[in-house]
Design a protein around this motif. Structure first.
Motif, mmCIF file in Angstrom:
data_model
loop_
_atom_site.group_PDB
_atom_site.id
_atom_site.type_symbol
_atom_site.label_atom_id
_atom_site.label_comp_id
_atom_site.label_asym_id
_atom_site.label_seq_id
_atom_site.Cartn_x
_atom_site.Cartn_y
_atom_site.Cartn_z
ATOM 1 N N UNK A 165 4.917 -58.081 -35.207
ATOM 2 C CA UNK A 165 5.950 -56.873 -35.960
ATOM 3 C C UNK A 165 4.570 -56.158 -36.722
ATOM 4 N N UNK A 166 3.778 -56.562 -37.297
ATOM 5 C CA UNK A 166 2.839 -55.740 -38.095
ATOM 6 C C UNK A 166 2.077 -54.745 -37.210
ATOM 7 N N UNK A 167 1.798 -55.327 -35.935
ATOM 8 C CA UNK A 167 1.127 -54.268 -34.876
ATOM 9 C C UNK A 167 2.368 -53.322 -34.260
ATOM 10 N N UNK B 153 2.519 -50.674 -37.296
ATOM 11 C CA UNK B 153 1.564 -49.627 -37.322
ATOM 12 C C UNK B 153 1.442 -48.621 -36.146
ATOM 13 N N UNK C 224 6.096 -52.395 -42.147
ATOM 14 C CA UNK C 224 6.434 -53.618 -41.650
ATOM 15 C C UNK C 224 7.784 -54.202 -42.045
ATOM 16 N N UNK D 152 7.329 -47.944 -48.428
ATOM 17 C CA UNK D 152 7.833 -49.235 -47.570
ATOM 18 C C UNK D 152 7.455 -50.658 -47.945
ATOM 19 N N UNK E 85 8.579 -57.451 -46.257
ATOM 20 C CA UNK E 85 8.336 -57.963 -44.998
ATOM 21 C C UNK E 85 7.947 -59.381 -44.974
ATOM 22 N N UNK E 86 8.625 -60.260 -44.140
ATOM 23 C CA UNK E 86 8.410 -61.480 -43.941
ATOM 24 C C UNK E 86 8.412 -62.298 -45.402
ATOM 25 N N UNK F 84 -4.097 -52.868 -44.151
ATOM 26 C CA UNK F 84 -3.818 -53.939 -43.311
ATOM 27 C C UNK F 84 -4.914 -53.929 -41.993
ATOM 28 N N UNK G 145 -5.940 -55.500 -38.325
ATOM 29 C CA UNK G 145 -5.370 -56.457 -37.420
ATOM 30 C C UNK G 145 -6.888 -56.594 -36.592
#
Lengths: 169, 591
Positions: free
Chosen positions: A49-51, A54, A60, B169, B185-186, B584, B586
């Protein structure tokens, strides 16, 4: 105070980004992107979900809002044999609730969960269009109709054996 | 413009097409109760999900009751806002909301200032007939904000502020049906989320679901500790809003009473953040002149535009969203942190008090300031430069707690030496104020001429993004101003894409600037309150004998005695900071 890091396998990042790109990275296509990603991964972990967030340039939290809203999306991996019990009107009046209860008892999991060895997951859905066979249960793509609570343990046994054989081979 | 005639509660009214029943009724002096609805037109804040159903009205010929906030008027419409059917339904709606709301009003932080509580009073709820399921969420206490989602009524005002107005957000509605709630989120903590702690969610929350972290017990304990020297600083925007908590007209300037109240509370030294705002101008202004001079000398690597760095929510925002631009903002600390750094060095030495025996309290219109003073880079040996940041609301509670009759207080001045300030400092409290103060000083420093026209009215206003070209005696500088982080984002995108023509940009996170910060008395959607504070800030500026930061004698003295030159060695050590990349990441997992 450093940045927050998440770790994901390279091919997974690339595949999800490719899915987003196939929808022109449009935020309005979020649901379609989520469908395709779940089709690929089997579920939608937070990292995925993060990807997506982005790539589509949205938060998110918004992605998670949509994922948690629709029962079709799952953040937990489904079992190899996903069990879906139809709770549509016809099935319900013919005892679908008892079938669900029996699955919960036999598999020792709640609706929406996957068992510990990852073989079975349990879900309920509304009407598969086979009301004549009510009550109906889907295991994977296979339809099992006119079931009684007693049949449940046989179905579970059958799939468990099949799965064990596959695992040996 | 096409108009429509309709009848509301037997009175006829003519309105422009597109007007809601709520607005049309308002025109007739009929105030239909609302809960989720929030509209502050001038500030570009609109939240009308039409979800709470408190504003339902009866329309002749229509089967269902209609929500007045989202139903447009139609020709010949006959509306009843308080028929028996409406009153009963409205009560039922409210009782259903209350059935999943903790009935702990006596101990709730919002008690006495809660829109849900007010509605229960207004609708005369005496009994709760529905006893259903209750939400059960974990309380979250972050550096600035307390989230008690058991009190959330899903009005989604916070979501509107966080997403549409601020484009941060962090918050979004999750789940469906009964488990639906506004979350991160989460279900991350706010610290893990992109939250900037701007506090605008708290400013608009109608109930006690979002409140500030209360530091008043710590301040009371510090004041009672004989071994501690307790110093307080007060931000500019506090003096034009605190009076509201004591029944005064919005926009009343209460500086003199405020200082007396703080002295009565037992603070050893009552100082002014305005003093360090003047100091900020010296540092930030010098930095701006330095960068401009380099630029004019043909240095192509110089970082322009200079971005102001007084607003901690804005700092969080660019650290999280635009870390690649983190070399552009001014390195000057915010006035709160400059004050703390000077109080615990220069001033502590002067009065012969050890750093660890001094407590610095700040009174701020802001929630992000609580987070800011807890940042590691603003600590020396784990001792923070500013110990506790309390809001305007918390200060009002403190004053009431110790039996001070605020309205009848005498007026006294701030203490010396960190209490003298200028008109340039007080306008830090509103959008456009920091850059106007900088222009007043930069003009005289660049041109070496006296600035005749002190009011840069072209920099003032309420529009989200504003710009003006200021003529510094032949040198034309383009100034940009943004308030609201969505507007800041627009300008940052321009900078990133290389299409930004500005030399300097001021950013404040809150709509209207600090006067409407997350720690101010609650406006409950009334834009007039914010505008009255806005006028008062400029009035306070006009009332000051000195109106340019570099003319503040106390500031001139500290440079002579202690700091040396602006942006000099000592300044860099005490008054400047650096920023972090919080985006963030990745990463590829190789396992």
């Amino acid at each position: 105070m450093s940045s927050i890091k998440i770790k994901v396998k390279k091919e997974i990042i690339e595949k999800i980004e490719e899915i987003c790109k196939s929808f022109d990275n449009q935020s309005g296509e979020l649901i379609n992107v989520l469908h395709k990603t779940q089709e690929y991964l089997g579920y939608l972990p937070a990292e995925a979900q993060e990807i997506i967030a982005r790539a589509l340039n949205i938060s998110a939290a918004r992605v998670y809002g949509v994922v948690s809203f629709y029962s079709f999306f799952s953040m937990k991996p489904k079992g190899k044999c996903p069990v879906s019990v139809c709770m549509g009107t016809a099935c319900y009046v013919r005892g679908a609730d008892k079938i669900v209860d029996e699955f919960k008892k036999v598999l020792n999991i709640a609706v929406g969960e996957t068992d510990n060895d990852g073989v079975f997951s349990l879900a309920s859905l509304r009407c598969v269009g086979a009301c004549g066979l009510a009550p109906v249960v889907l295991v994977g793509d296979k339809v099992h109709g006119r079931l009684a609570a007693d049949d449940v343990k046989h179905i579970v046994k059958e799939y468990r054996e099949q799965f064990a054989k596959l695992a040996e081979a | 413009m096409e108009t429509i005639k309709l009848t509301i509660d037997n009175k006829s009214v003519e309105v422009v097409k597109g007007t809601t029943i709520l607005s049309a009724a308002h025109k007739l002096g009929i105030s239909i109760p609302t809960l989720c609805h929030l509209k502050m037109h001038d500030l570009n804040i609109h939240n009308k999900p039409g979800s709470c159903r408190i504003c339902i009205v009866e329309i002749e010929g229509r089967r269902n009751l209609a929500p007045a906030c989202v139903t447009e008027c139609a020709e010949g419409m006959i509306v009843q806002t308080s028929s028996v059917r409406v009153i009963n339904a409205r009560r039922t709606v409210l009782e259903l909301i209350l059935s999943d709301h903790p009935a702990d009003c006596l101990t709730c932080a919002k008690s006495g200032n809660c829109e849900l509580q007010n509605l229960a009073v207004r609708l005369g709820i005496r009994e709760l007939h529905y006893n259903g399921e209750k939400s059960n969420y974990q309380l979250e206490v972050s550096a600035s904000i307390v989230r008690d989602m058991n009190k959330c009524i899903m009005c989604r005002r916070c979501e509107t502020m966080c997403n549409e107005f601020q484009t941060v957000g962090a918050l979004y509605a999750i789940e469906r049906g009964f488990p639906a709630v506004v979350s991160t989120a989460f279900n991350q903590t706010l610290k893990e989320s992109p939250c900037t702690f701007c506090g605008q969610c708290v400013a608009v929350c109608p109930v006690g679901a979002l409140t500030e972290v209360d530091f008043t017990p710590k301040v009371i304990r510090a004041l009672a500790d004989k071994k501690k020297t307790v110093v307080v600083q007060v931000a500019p925007a506090v003096r034009v809003a605190l009076g509201e908590e004591f029944g005064m007209e919005p926009g009343t300037i209460v500086t003199g009473k405020l200082t007396t109240a703080l002295k009565n509370l037992g603070f050893d030294y009552v100082f002014d953040t305005d003093w360090s705002a003047d100091l900020t101008i010296m540092e930030e202004g010098t930095e701006l002149i330095g960068r401009i001079t380099k630029y004019l000398n043909g240095d192509k690597d110089v970082k322009l535009p200079l971005l102001t760095s007084c607003c901690p929510a804005w700092v969080n925002f660019f650290e999280y969203n635009f870390p690649e631009l983190k070399e552009i903002p001014s390195t000057a600390k915010s006035p709160q942190q400059m004050f703390g750094a000077i109080a615990k060095s220069y001033f502590a030495d002067k009065i012969n008090v050890k750093r660890e025996d001094m407590i610095v309290v700040s009174v701020m219109p802001c929630l992000a300031k609580k987070y800011e003073c807890a940042r590691d880079e603003f600590k020396v040996n784990d001792n923070p430069d500013v110990d506790y940041s309390i809001t305007t609301r918390e200060l009002a509670h403190l004053i009431k707690l110790v039996n001070i009759d605020f309205n009848s207080l005498e007026e006294t001045p701030f203490d010396s030496p960190l209490g003298e300030s200028t008109g340039a400092a007080v306008i830090f409290g509103t959008t456009g104020g920091v850059i106007e103060a900088a222009c007043r000083t930069a003009y005289e420093l660049i041109t070496k001429k006296k600035l005749e026209r002190i009011d840069f009215t072209e920099l003032r206003g309420i529009k989200g993004i504003r710009s003006a070209t200021i003529d510094f005696d032949g040198l034309k500088l383009n100034i940009g101003i943004a308030h609201g982080l969505s507007n800041a984002r627009t300008l940052l995108e321009q900078i990133k894409n290389g299409v930004c023509e500005f030399h300097a940009i001021e950013v404040m996170a809150c709509p209207g600037g600090c006067i409407n910060g997350g720690g101010q008395p609650l406006h409950h959607g009334n834009t007039d309150i914010v505008e009255a504070r806005w006028d008062a800030i400029y009035e306070a500026d006009r009332n000051m004998p000195i109106r340019k930061s570099h003319e503040n004698p106390s500031i001139q003295k500290i440079y002579k005695e202690f700091l040396g030159a602006p942006c000099g060695h000592k300044s860099h050590e005490l008054l400047h900071t650096h920023y972090f990349d919080k985006k963030l990441v990745v990463e590829v997992d190789l396992d």
